[in-house]
Design a protein around this motif. Structure first.
Motif, PDB file in Angstrom:
ATOM      1  N   ARG A   1      30.427   8.063   1.898  1.00 56.79           N
ATOM      2  CA  ARG A   1      30.154   8.650   0.581  1.00 56.79           C
ATOM      3  C   ARG A   1      28.851   8.115  -0.013  1.00 56.79           C
ATOM      4  NH1 ARG A   1      35.904   8.104  -0.110  1.00 56.79           N
ATOM      5  NH2 ARG A   1      36.819  10.179  -0.009  1.00 56.79           N
ATOM      6  N   ALA A   2      28.632   6.798   0.139  1.00 61.86           N
ATOM      7  CA  ALA A   2      27.390   6.207  -0.378  1.00 61.86           C
ATOM      8  C   ALA A   2      26.177   6.801   0.337  1.00 61.86           C
ATOM      9  CB  ALA A   2      27.430   4.690  -0.206  1.00 61.86           C
ATOM     10  N   GLY A   3      26.284   6.995   1.633  1.00 60.24           N
ATOM     11  CA  GLY A   3      25.181   7.588   2.384  1.00 60.24           C
ATOM     12  C   GLY A   3      24.932   9.030   2.000  1.00 60.24           C
ATOM     13  N   LEU A   4      25.997   9.786   1.758  1.00 59.77           N
ATOM     14  CA  LEU A   4      25.843  11.195   1.366  1.00 59.77           C
ATOM     15  C   LEU A   4      25.268  11.326  -0.043  1.00 59.77           C
ATOM     16  CD1 LEU A   4      29.165  12.670   2.772  1.00 59.77           C
ATOM     17  CD2 LEU A   4      26.857  13.076   3.640  1.00 59.77           C
ATOM     18  N   ALA A   5      25.574  10.380  -0.912  1.00 55.53           N
ATOM     19  CA  ALA A   5      25.102  10.446  -2.296  1.00 55.53           C
ATOM     20  C   ALA A   5      23.673   9.938  -2.455  1.00 55.53           C
ATOM     21  CB  ALA A   5      26.040   9.647  -3.208  1.00 55.53           C
ATOM     22  N   ALA A   6      23.196   9.182  -1.478  1.00 59.21           N
ATOM     23  CA  ALA A   6      21.854   8.590  -1.586  1.00 59.21           C
ATOM     24  C   ALA A   6      20.790   9.680  -1.532  1.00 59.21           C
ATOM     25  CB  ALA A   6      21.635   7.586  -0.464  1.00 59.21           C
ATOM     26  N   LYS A   7      19.840   9.582  -2.406  1.00 62.52           N
ATOM     27  CA  LYS A   7      18.718  10.528  -2.429  1.00 62.52           C
ATOM     28  C   LYS A   7      17.640  10.013  -1.483  1.00 62.52           C
ATOM     29  CE  LYS A   7      19.978  12.776  -6.328  1.00 62.52           C
ATOM     30  NZ  LYS A   7      20.677  13.960  -6.219  1.00 62.52           N
ATOM     31  N   PRO A   8      17.118  10.871  -0.627  1.00 62.97           N
ATOM     32  CA  PRO A   8      16.052  10.407   0.266  1.00 62.97           C
ATOM     33  C   PRO A   8      14.785  10.087  -0.520  1.00 62.97           C
ATOM     34  CG  PRO A   8      16.354  12.778   0.471  1.00 62.97           C
ATOM     35  CD  PRO A   8      17.438  12.274  -0.432  1.00 62.97           C
ATOM     36  N   VAL A   9      14.110   9.043  -0.099  1.00 63.22           N
ATOM     37  CA  VAL A   9      12.858   8.653  -0.748  1.00 63.22           C
ATOM     38  C   VAL A   9      11.761   9.552  -0.202  1.00 63.22           C
ATOM     39  CG1 VAL A   9      11.204   6.790  -1.078  1.00 63.22           C
ATOM     40  CG2 VAL A   9      13.646   6.296  -0.975  1.00 63.22           C
ATOM     41  N   ARG A  10      11.131  10.284  -1.089  1.00 68.91           N
ATOM     42  CA  ARG A  10      10.060  11.188  -0.672  1.00 68.91           C
ATOM     43  C   ARG A  10       8.735  10.688  -1.204  1.00 68.91           C
ATOM     44  NH1 ARG A  10      12.393  17.304  -1.138  1.00 68.91           N
ATOM     45  NH2 ARG A  10      14.281  16.919   0.055  1.00 68.91           N
ATOM     46  N   ARG A  11       7.772  10.685  -0.327  1.00 67.18           N
ATOM     47  CA  ARG A  11       6.432  10.313  -0.755  1.00 67.18           C
ATOM     48  C   ARG A  11       5.822  11.498  -1.493  1.00 67.18           C
ATOM     49  NH1 ARG A  11       3.699   9.032   4.617  1.00 67.18           N
ATOM     50  NH2 ARG A  11       5.238  10.520   5.276  1.00 67.18           N
ATOM     51  N   PRO A  12       5.034  11.247  -2.512  1.00 69.17           N
ATOM     52  CA  PRO A  12       4.406  12.362  -3.226  1.00 69.17           C
ATOM     53  C   PRO A  12       3.444  13.106  -2.299  1.00 69.17           C
ATOM     54  CG  PRO A  12       3.606  10.255  -4.073  1.00 69.17           C
ATOM     55  CD  PRO A  12       4.691   9.958  -3.087  1.00 69.17           C
ATOM     56  N   PHE A  13       3.430  14.421  -2.446  1.00 66.54           N
ATOM     57  CA  PHE A  13       2.549  15.254  -1.629  1.00 66.54           C
ATOM     58  C   PHE A  13       1.119  15.071  -2.091  1.00 66.54           C
ATOM     59  CE2 PHE A  13       0.220  19.239  -1.035  1.00 66.54           C
ATOM     60  CZ  PHE A  13       0.306  19.362   0.332  1.00 66.54           C
ATOM     61  N   LYS A  14       0.231  14.895  -1.145  1.00 67.36           N
ATOM     62  CA  LYS A  14      -1.179  14.771  -1.462  1.00 67.36           C
ATOM     63  C   LYS A  14      -1.940  15.763  -0.591  1.00 67.36           C
ATOM     64  CE  LYS A  14      -5.033  11.625  -1.827  1.00 67.36           C
ATOM     65  NZ  LYS A  14      -5.575  10.291  -1.585  1.00 67.36           N
ATOM     66  N   GLN A  15      -2.605  16.681  -1.229  1.00 61.73           N
ATOM     67  CA  GLN A  15      -3.370  17.704  -0.514  1.00 61.73           C
ATOM     68  C   GLN A  15      -4.633  17.094   0.062  1.00 61.73           C
ATOM     69  OE1 GLN A  15      -2.643  21.115  -0.033  1.00 61.73           O
ATOM     70  NE2 GLN A  15      -4.338  20.901   1.377  1.00 61.73           N
ATOM     71  N   LYS A  16      -4.840  17.302   1.332  1.00 69.71           N
ATOM     72  CA  LYS A  16      -6.068  16.839   1.962  1.00 69.71           C
ATOM     73  C   LYS A  16      -7.080  17.981   1.918  1.00 69.71           C
ATOM     74  CE  LYS A  16      -3.701  13.803   5.167  1.00 69.71           C
ATOM     75  NZ  LYS A  16      -3.385  13.541   6.574  1.00 69.71           N
ATOM     76  N   SER A  17      -8.281  17.652   1.579  1.00 71.89           N
ATOM     77  CA  SER A  17      -9.325  18.668   1.558  1.00 71.89           C
ATOM     78  C   SER A  17     -10.567  18.112   2.235  1.00 71.89           C
ATOM     79  CB  SER A  17      -9.636  19.112   0.129  1.00 71.89           C
ATOM     80  OG  SER A  17     -10.104  18.021  -0.623  1.00 71.89           O
ATOM     81  N   TYR A  18     -11.332  19.013   2.768  1.00 70.98           N
ATOM     82  CA  TYR A  18     -12.537  18.639   3.487  1.00 70.98           C
ATOM     83  C   TYR A  18     -13.680  19.531   3.023  1.00 70.98           C
ATOM     84  CZ  TYR A  18      -9.015  16.534   6.480  1.00 70.98           C
ATOM     85  OH  TYR A  18      -7.953  15.807   6.943  1.00 70.98           O
TER      86      TYR A  18
END
Length: 76
Positions: free
Chosen positions: A35-52
């Motif tokens: 239950r603890a594993g199912l309730a845990a929110k995955p840690v997501r890194r903020p999206f960073k757009q790469k541009s060139y």
């Protein structure tokens, strides 16, 4: 529901630790951990757009003007 499962050693150790800390049976400890594993929110890194830099030589702030410049005045 009854089922037979095979636990890895690290998981079995975690179940045993929870079982001892909370004075509960093995089934309760396993259910609590799942239950603890199912309730845990995955840690997501903020999206960073790469541009060139592409060396764009036209102004694309007006799409109509850009199309006219690239394809000619009769492209529309």
């Amino acid at each position: 529901m009854r089922t037979t499962i095979t636990l890895d050693e690290d998981v079995a150790a975690a179940v045993e630790q929870v079982r001892r800390e909370r004075s509960v049976g093995m089934s309760q400890a396993i259910n609590d951990l799942i239950r603890a594993g199912l309730a845990a929110k995955p840690v997501r890194r903020p999206f960073k757009q790469k541009s060139y830099p592409m060396g764009l030589l036209i102004d694309v702030s007006s799409i109509a003007n850009a199309i006219e410049y690239l394809e000619g005045p009769f492209a529309r």
